[in-house]
Write a protein that holds these residues in place. Sequence first.
Motif, PDB file in Angstrom:
ATOM      1  N   ASP A  86       1.098 -41.292  66.212  1.00 42.62           N
ATOM      2  CA  ASP A  86       1.708 -39.994  66.469  1.00 42.62           C
ATOM      3  C   ASP A  86       1.579 -39.609  67.935  1.00 42.62           C
ATOM      4  OD1 ASP A  86       2.934 -37.476  65.883  1.00 42.62           O
ATOM      5  OD2 ASP A  86       0.956 -36.543  65.831  1.00 42.62           O
ATOM      6  N   CYS A  87       0.373 -39.734  68.462  1.00 38.99           N
ATOM      7  CA  CYS A  87       0.101 -39.257  69.812  1.00 38.99           C
ATOM      8  C   CYS A  87       0.825 -40.044  70.895  1.00 38.99           C
ATOM      9  CB  CYS A  87      -1.403 -39.264  70.085  1.00 38.99           C
ATOM     10  SG  CYS A  87      -2.324 -38.012  69.155  1.00 38.99           S
TER      11      CYS A  87
ATOM     12  N   PRO B 197     -10.635 -30.082  69.422  1.00 35.69           N
ATOM     13  CA  PRO B 197      -9.907 -28.923  69.957  1.00 35.69           C
ATOM     14  C   PRO B 197      -8.590 -28.764  69.186  1.00 35.69           C
ATOM     15  CG  PRO B 197     -10.692 -30.346  71.724  1.00 35.69           C
ATOM     16  CD  PRO B 197     -10.860 -31.113  70.451  1.00 35.69           C
ATOM     17  N   LEU B 198      -8.281 -27.539  68.794  1.00 32.65           N
ATOM     18  CA  LEU B 198      -7.103 -27.279  67.962  1.00 32.65           C
ATOM     19  C   LEU B 198      -6.146 -26.310  68.643  1.00 32.65           C
ATOM     20  CD1 LEU B 198      -9.030 -26.887  64.573  1.00 32.65           C
ATOM     21  CD2 LEU B 198      -7.748 -28.907  65.351  1.00 32.65           C
ATOM     22  N   GLY B 199      -4.988 -26.158  68.056  1.00 29.73           N
ATOM     23  CA  GLY B 199      -3.977 -25.272  68.605  1.00 29.73           C
ATOM     24  C   GLY B 199      -2.655 -25.975  68.845  1.00 29.73           C
ATOM     25  N   ARG B 200      -2.554 -27.235  68.369  1.00 28.30           N
ATOM     26  CA  ARG B 200      -1.284 -27.958  68.493  1.00 28.30           C
ATOM     27  C   ARG B 200      -0.226 -27.317  67.613  1.00 28.30           C
ATOM     28  NH1 ARG B 200      -5.511 -30.896  67.750  1.00 28.30           N
ATOM     29  NH2 ARG B 200      -6.159 -32.509  69.244  1.00 28.30           N
ATOM     30  N   ARG B 201       1.021 -27.421  68.060  1.00 30.61           N
ATOM     31  CA  ARG B 201       2.135 -27.004  67.230  1.00 30.61           C
ATOM     32  C   ARG B 201       2.989 -28.230  66.924  1.00 30.61           C
ATOM     33  NH1 ARG B 201       3.187 -21.576  66.770  1.00 30.61           N
ATOM     34  NH2 ARG B 201       5.467 -21.820  66.812  1.00 30.61           N
ATOM     35  N   ASP B 202       3.759 -28.156  65.870  1.00 30.23           N
ATOM     36  CA  ASP B 202       4.535 -29.300  65.398  1.00 30.23           C
ATOM     37  C   ASP B 202       5.866 -29.421  66.125  1.00 30.23           C
ATOM     38  OD1 ASP B 202       2.616 -29.965  63.402  1.00 30.23           O
ATOM     39  OD2 ASP B 202       3.440 -28.381  62.109  1.00 30.23           O
TER      40      ASP B 202
ATOM     41  N   LEU C 191      -3.571 -33.597  61.040  1.00 27.71           N
ATOM     42  CA  LEU C 191      -3.692 -35.036  61.239  1.00 27.71           C
ATOM     43  C   LEU C 191      -4.846 -35.366  62.174  1.00 27.71           C
ATOM     44  CD1 LEU C 191      -2.691 -37.872  60.780  1.00 27.71           C
ATOM     45  CD2 LEU C 191      -0.929 -37.505  62.523  1.00 27.71           C
ATOM     46  N   ALA C 192      -5.034 -34.567  63.219  1.00 25.36           N
ATOM     47  CA  ALA C 192      -6.143 -34.790  64.150  1.00 25.36           C
ATOM     48  C   ALA C 192      -7.487 -34.618  63.454  1.00 25.36           C
ATOM     49  CB  ALA C 192      -6.040 -33.835  65.338  1.00 25.36           C
TER      50      ALA C 192
ATOM     51  N   LYS D 240      -9.543 -37.062  74.174  1.00 24.64           N
ATOM     52  CA  LYS D 240      -8.545 -37.257  75.237  1.00 24.64           C
ATOM     53  C   LYS D 240      -7.200 -37.656  74.640  1.00 24.64           C
ATOM     54  CE  LYS D 240      -9.382 -39.339  79.093  1.00 24.64           C
ATOM     55  NZ  LYS D 240      -9.798 -40.359  80.091  1.00 24.64           N
ATOM     56  N   MET D 241      -7.229 -38.592  73.700  1.00 28.25           N
ATOM     57  CA  MET D 241      -5.982 -39.029  73.083  1.00 28.25           C
ATOM     58  C   MET D 241      -5.318 -37.887  72.323  1.00 28.25           C
ATOM     59  SD  MET D 241      -5.257 -42.056  70.287  1.00 28.25           S
ATOM     60  CE  MET D 241      -5.579 -40.976  68.878  1.00 28.25           C
ATOM     61  N   GLY D 242      -6.127 -37.071  71.675  1.00 27.22           N
ATOM     62  CA  GLY D 242      -5.605 -35.947  70.909  1.00 27.22           C
ATOM     63  C   GLY D 242      -4.986 -34.856  71.760  1.00 27.22           C
ATOM     64  N   ASN D 243      -5.151 -34.961  73.081  1.00 25.05           N
ATOM     65  CA  ASN D 243      -4.586 -33.976  74.009  1.00 25.05           C
ATOM     66  C   ASN D 243      -3.244 -34.414  74.600  1.00 25.05           C
ATOM     67  OD1 ASN D 243      -6.753 -32.243  73.742  1.00 25.05           O
ATOM     68  ND2 ASN D 243      -7.856 -33.054  75.503  1.00 25.05           N
ATOM     69  N   ILE D 244      -2.794 -35.616  74.256  1.00 29.05           N
ATOM     70  CA  ILE D 244      -1.579 -36.144  74.882  1.00 29.05           C
ATOM     71  C   ILE D 244      -0.354 -35.278  74.565  1.00 29.05           C
ATOM     72  CG2 ILE D 244       0.029 -38.087  74.968  1.00 29.05           C
ATOM     73  CD1 ILE D 244      -2.303 -39.949  74.386  1.00 29.05           C
TER      74      ILE D 244
END
Length: 324
Positions: A66-67, A142-147, A123-124, A302-306
């Motif tokens: 995904d990332c 760290p959270l706050g991603r949007r789809d 998913l993270a 770090k990967m989850g921040n891409i």
Amino acid sequence: MAFKVIAVFVLFLAVLTISCNAQSLKVGFYEKTCPNVEAIVKETTNTIFSRAPTLAAPILRMHFHDCFVRGCDGSVLLNATGNGQAEKNAIPNQSLRGFGSIDRVKSAVEKKCPGVVSCADILALAARDAVSFLNGPSWKVPLGRRDGRVSNFSEVLSNLPPPFFNITQLIASFAAKGLNSKDLVVLSGGHTIGTSHCTSFSNRLYNFTGRGDSDPSLDSEYVPRLMNKCRPGDQTTLVEMDPGSFKTFDEDYYTLVAKRQGLFTSDSALLDDNVTRDYVRRHAISSQRSKFFEDFAVSMVKMGNIEVLTGNNGEIRRQCAFVN
């Protein structure tokens, strides 16, 4: 010379964009809107993995897939529409498993906090809990991603590093996402869990250079063992990436790579660069599990921040497979 300057500048902008977006993510993002979200995800995933432990590794792989395409925006979860095929239809993603598990987690979260938590965040969290379930490290996500609202299968091959990449290609692929050589070798350690279809590495066993030979970078004693499992043209057999402990998250992967028994070309390639080779050898000859676990947690964040979507970008999907 001008081309090199432009390339460096573009890479700098890419890294800067990732860093700026990452600043919008934070631990405890749902503290007021869905305070129990992490507990809900963990409880649901643990129930799933307890019944089907082989699903844990695919969930980690799904987060990676995904990332690397459009960033960590849950686009890999979207189904194809009448407008075209989605990421999950691309060849590298056709072997992904666990979409139903993510849907199940999303449903559990929606019951408590409807319309609040993104599929990308779920998913993270699920990937973190999958690693933890298999005796690996845990970390604060760290959270706050949007789809995202777009999923295009044509973007997968140009963004997702395949298992046959050499070290130069791997380093460039990771650098394009703001990840360095250490992140590459650390995240490759995720191959300590899970299985792979023969098609991902059988090119190393049969007719590697067109002369009926095997890949010389693969241990000659390991080749016949793999041949016994993967006959020419085998598209269904699954092989353990870390034989003997593929259901346990540990550092044994590096011992295998050091012995030239890494399953993929991309595994063997880690011995062709000073940074990645040194990391492999250090963790192959001594027990540094706690250090590997610490490194893996850092690289996963770090990967989850891409290229994350935050603020007013994207949406919070009601169902992970469909845009609202």
